[in-house]
Motif scaffolding. Structure first.
Motif, short mmCIF file in Angstrom:
data_model
loop_
_atom_site.label_atom_id
_atom_site.label_comp_id
_atom_site.label_asym_id
_atom_site.label_seq_id
_atom_site.Cartn_x
_atom_site.Cartn_y
_atom_site.Cartn_z
N ILE A 1 37.59 21.41 -11.53
CA ILE A 1 37.10 22.74 -11.15
C ILE A 1 36.09 22.60 -10.01
CG2 ILE A 1 35.87 24.82 -11.96
CD1 ILE A 1 38.42 24.50 -13.52
N ASN A 2 36.29 23.37 -8.96
CA ASN A 2 35.33 23.45 -7.86
C ASN A 2 34.94 24.91 -7.70
OD1 ASN A 2 35.13 20.69 -6.50
ND2 ASN A 2 37.34 20.95 -6.80
N LEU A 3 33.65 25.19 -7.83
CA LEU A 3 33.24 26.60 -7.81
C LEU A 3 31.75 26.72 -7.49
CD1 LEU A 3 33.96 29.61 -8.56
CD2 LEU A 3 33.29 29.06 -10.89
N ARG A 4 31.43 27.75 -6.72
CA ARG A 4 30.02 28.09 -6.51
C ARG A 4 29.82 29.52 -7.00
NH1 ARG A 4 28.64 25.04 -0.87
NH2 ARG A 4 29.56 23.09 -1.54
N ILE A 5 28.75 29.73 -7.74
CA ILE A 5 28.43 31.08 -8.21
C ILE A 5 27.07 31.42 -7.61
CG2 ILE A 5 27.96 32.53 -10.22
CD1 ILE A 5 29.92 30.69 -11.78
N TYR A 6 27.03 32.61 -6.99
CA TYR A 6 25.84 32.98 -6.22
C TYR A 6 24.92 33.89 -7.02
CZ TYR A 6 28.69 30.98 -2.56
OH TYR A 6 29.45 30.13 -1.83
N ARG A 7 23.65 33.85 -6.67
CA ARG A 7 22.64 34.70 -7.29
C ARG A 7 22.99 36.18 -7.13
NH1 ARG A 7 17.89 32.88 -9.02
NH2 ARG A 7 17.41 30.71 -8.57
N GLY A 8 22.86 36.92 -8.20
CA GLY A 8 23.00 38.36 -8.15
C GLY A 8 24.42 38.88 -8.12
N GLU A 9 25.40 37.99 -8.23
CA GLU A 9 26.79 38.49 -8.22
C GLU A 9 27.34 38.63 -9.64
OE1 GLU A 9 29.99 36.15 -6.66
OE2 GLU A 9 29.20 34.26 -7.45
N ILE A 10 28.38 39.43 -9.74
CA ILE A 10 29.12 39.50 -11.00
C ILE A 10 30.43 38.75 -10.76
CG2 ILE A 10 30.23 40.95 -12.73
CD1 ILE A 10 28.25 43.17 -12.08
N PHE A 11 30.52 37.58 -11.38
CA PHE A 11 31.69 36.73 -11.19
C PHE A 11 32.55 36.80 -12.44
CE2 PHE A 11 34.10 32.82 -11.44
CZ PHE A 11 34.61 32.69 -10.16
N ALA A 12 33.79 37.19 -12.28
CA ALA A 12 34.70 37.29 -13.44
C ALA A 12 35.65 36.11 -13.44
CB ALA A 12 35.48 38.59 -13.38
N LEU A 13 35.76 35.50 -14.60
CA LEU A 13 36.70 34.40 -14.77
C LEU A 13 37.85 34.94 -15.61
CD1 LEU A 13 36.85 31.35 -14.10
CD2 LEU A 13 35.90 30.93 -16.37
N ILE A 14 39.03 35.03 -14.99
CA ILE A 14 40.15 35.63 -15.73
C ILE A 14 41.23 34.57 -15.98
CG2 ILE A 14 39.73 37.96 -14.85
CD1 ILE A 14 42.11 37.58 -12.94
N GLY A 15 42.05 34.87 -16.93
CA GLY A 15 43.12 33.96 -17.28
C GLY A 15 43.58 34.25 -18.69
N PRO A 16 44.77 33.75 -19.04
CA PRO A 16 45.28 34.01 -20.39
C PRO A 16 44.40 33.36 -21.46
CG PRO A 16 46.92 32.89 -19.00
CD PRO A 16 45.65 32.88 -18.25
N SER A 17 44.61 33.75 -22.70
CA SER A 17 43.85 33.16 -23.81
C SER A 17 44.14 31.66 -23.88
CB SER A 17 44.25 33.79 -25.14
OG SER A 17 43.95 35.16 -25.11
#
Lengths: 244, 244
Positions: free
Chosen positions: B23-39
């Protein structure tokens, strides 16, 4: 006299002894409460922290200790009595304490008997606290001490049940305390019973000796008190549970 | 925007099975980041890594510019600044007030501040006046809103939400979504939400990551992912087709 009248007569006489606050009966009740209460208090003070340590601290030999606790839950009282007797008799390793045939010896025997019971039941109560509760404590910024306190709070009814089970076992115990306590009551006529006051005689050991002497009414009186004490403790615990 | 989480080549393996792969990912301050995918695709595991309940098997995981090594002290330090809301909230066997006050109390806030902040948080989630009610008597929606209040009351910088509206009725879903937006807009809280509720993602998220079989196959803006997904598998998932 038929068996029903025999029993009825015993019950009537028992109530007479209780209502008139017979000193012999009172002293036996006092010794029982003092010995079992102290043993339960000391056992709870050991068993509850031990159960938490076994639940939350990973150390070498942890499973061996849990196995010992589980084994200890079924310890035969007479064996414990014999063990404490051998330790405390004048020729034994702790004979210099001069505590054989004393209430202290009875407290030690009951302590050994009920500590594993309280530990085992408390362990089960802690295990029943759902993992998400513990994770929630951590995610809210709690530390290990908060986890322990919250688990204690969540498992409190299980812990109360454990202590009550220990108290019940202590109050009902005969074999061990008979060996190490000696079922001693001072001689002399007090209260018209032909016996004096209890030193190491408890409700259970007195029932044994009174029944063997044929004094069924005194035995029934003692039995009623024994049941009443335990009923009182359970009703009080139930009251607190409802308050919650 | 400044980076809050930086994740490089992160892998998580359970019993020889890769649950999260590179997994490569950056999450920024103040954002709403949604992680979607099947169960069962690793969304919850990913959130648990962000809240330090799981340790990555491989890869780099940085929080606020510093590598996370997972010592108990560091875990607590990061958790003091974040909060994780579970799909089914773990409710302490306490009053609504004491549940919400929990995170404040472990942080050592004084009584008057605790009262003020709890009252304010309960007002935000629409549970004013329910302070003394036993938390376990709340409905599912109320319990989730109470858990939300408990998670935001101490002003975390990061809010991790694991399927926060699963099993809730439309009123409570709308209420939770409103709260998510409110807390981000008012406090600038970074929010990472794991969900498979696509309409909800459309309504609240800024950016979206699509997780399929443990691989993060696409990260896109919410507009981009729904209008022109960059990966055929993302497009298939968004259309409701079987993609695994």
């Amino acid at each position: 006299m038929g068996s029903f009248e025999f029993l009825l007569d015993g019950i009537v006489r028992a109530f007479e002894l209780i209502v008139t606050l017979n000193p012999y009966i009172l002293s036996i009740t006092g010794v029982s409460i003092k010995v079992s209460g102290t043993a339960t208090l000391l056992a709870a003070m050991t068993a509850i922290p031990l159960a938490f340590a076994l639940s939350f601290v990973q150390f070498r030999g942890r499973h061996a200790v849990i196995t010992l606790v589980n084994t200890g839950m079924g310890l035969p009282p007479v064996f414990v009595g014999l063990f404490v007797f051998v330790m405390l008799v004048p020729a034994g390793p702790l004979g210099f304490l001069n505590r054989i045939f004393t209430p202290e010896a009875m407290i030690i025997a009951q302590y050994i008997l009920i500590t594993p019971i309280i530990t085992g039941i408390t362990l089960s109560a802690i295990k029943a606290v759902p993992e998400p509760i513990i994770e929630t404590v951590y995610t809210l910024g709690g530390r290990e001490k908060d986890v322990v306190l919250t688990t204690l709070l969540e498992a409190r009814f299980g812990v109360i049940t454990a202590v009550l089970a220990g108290l019940g076992r202590a109050l009902a115990e005969v074999g061990a305390i008979l060996i190490v306590g000696g079922n001693i009551a001072y001689t002399g006529s007090v209260g018209g019973i032909g016996e004096g006051l209890s030193y190491t005689r408890t409700l259970t050991t007195a029932i044994t000796s009174e029944t063997s002497k044929g004094d069924i009414s005194t035995s029934i009186a003692l039995g009623i008190i024994l049941i009443a004490i335990y009923l009182f403790v359970n009703v009080a615990a139930g009251f607190f549970r409802r308050q919650d | 925007m400044a980076e809050l989480f930086r994740i490089c080549n992160l892998t998580k393996t359970f019993a020889g099975k890769d649950v999260l792969k590179n997994i490569n990912l950056r999450i920024y301050r103040g954002e709403i980041f949604a992680l979607i995918g099947p169960s069962g695709t690793g969304k919850t595991t990913f959130l648990r890594i962000l809240n330090l309940f799981e340790k990555p098997t491989n890869g780099i995981f940085e929080f606020d510019g510093k590598p996370v090594n997972g010592t108990p002290l560091e875990k607590n330090r990061i958790r003091q600044r974040s909060s994780l809301l579970f799909q089914t909230p773990a409710v302490f066997n306490l009053s609504v007030f004491d549940n919400v006050a929990y995170g404040l109390k472990v942080r050592g806030f004084d009584k008057s501040t605790v009262e003020k902040k709890v009252k304010e948080a309960l007002g935000i989630v629409g549970l004013s006046g329910m302070e003394t009610q036993k938390a376990r008597t709340l409905s599912g929606g109320e319990a989730q809103r109470m858990a939300f209040a408990r998670a935001i009351v101490y002003g975390p910088e990061v809010l991790l939400l694991d399927e926060p509206t699963a099993n809730l009725d439309p009123y409570n879903v709308a209420k939770i979504e409103e709260l998510i937006r409110h807390i981000r807009d008012k406090c600038g809280t970074t929010i990472v939400i794991a969900t498979h509720n696509l309409p909800q993602v459309k309504r609240i998220a800024d950016r979206v990551g699509v997780l399929l079989e443990g691989k993060l196959i696409e990260v896109n803006s919410v507009g981009g992912i729904f209008t022109s997904p960059g990966d055929a598998r993302s497009a298939a998932f968004l259309k409701g087709e079987m993609v695994y």
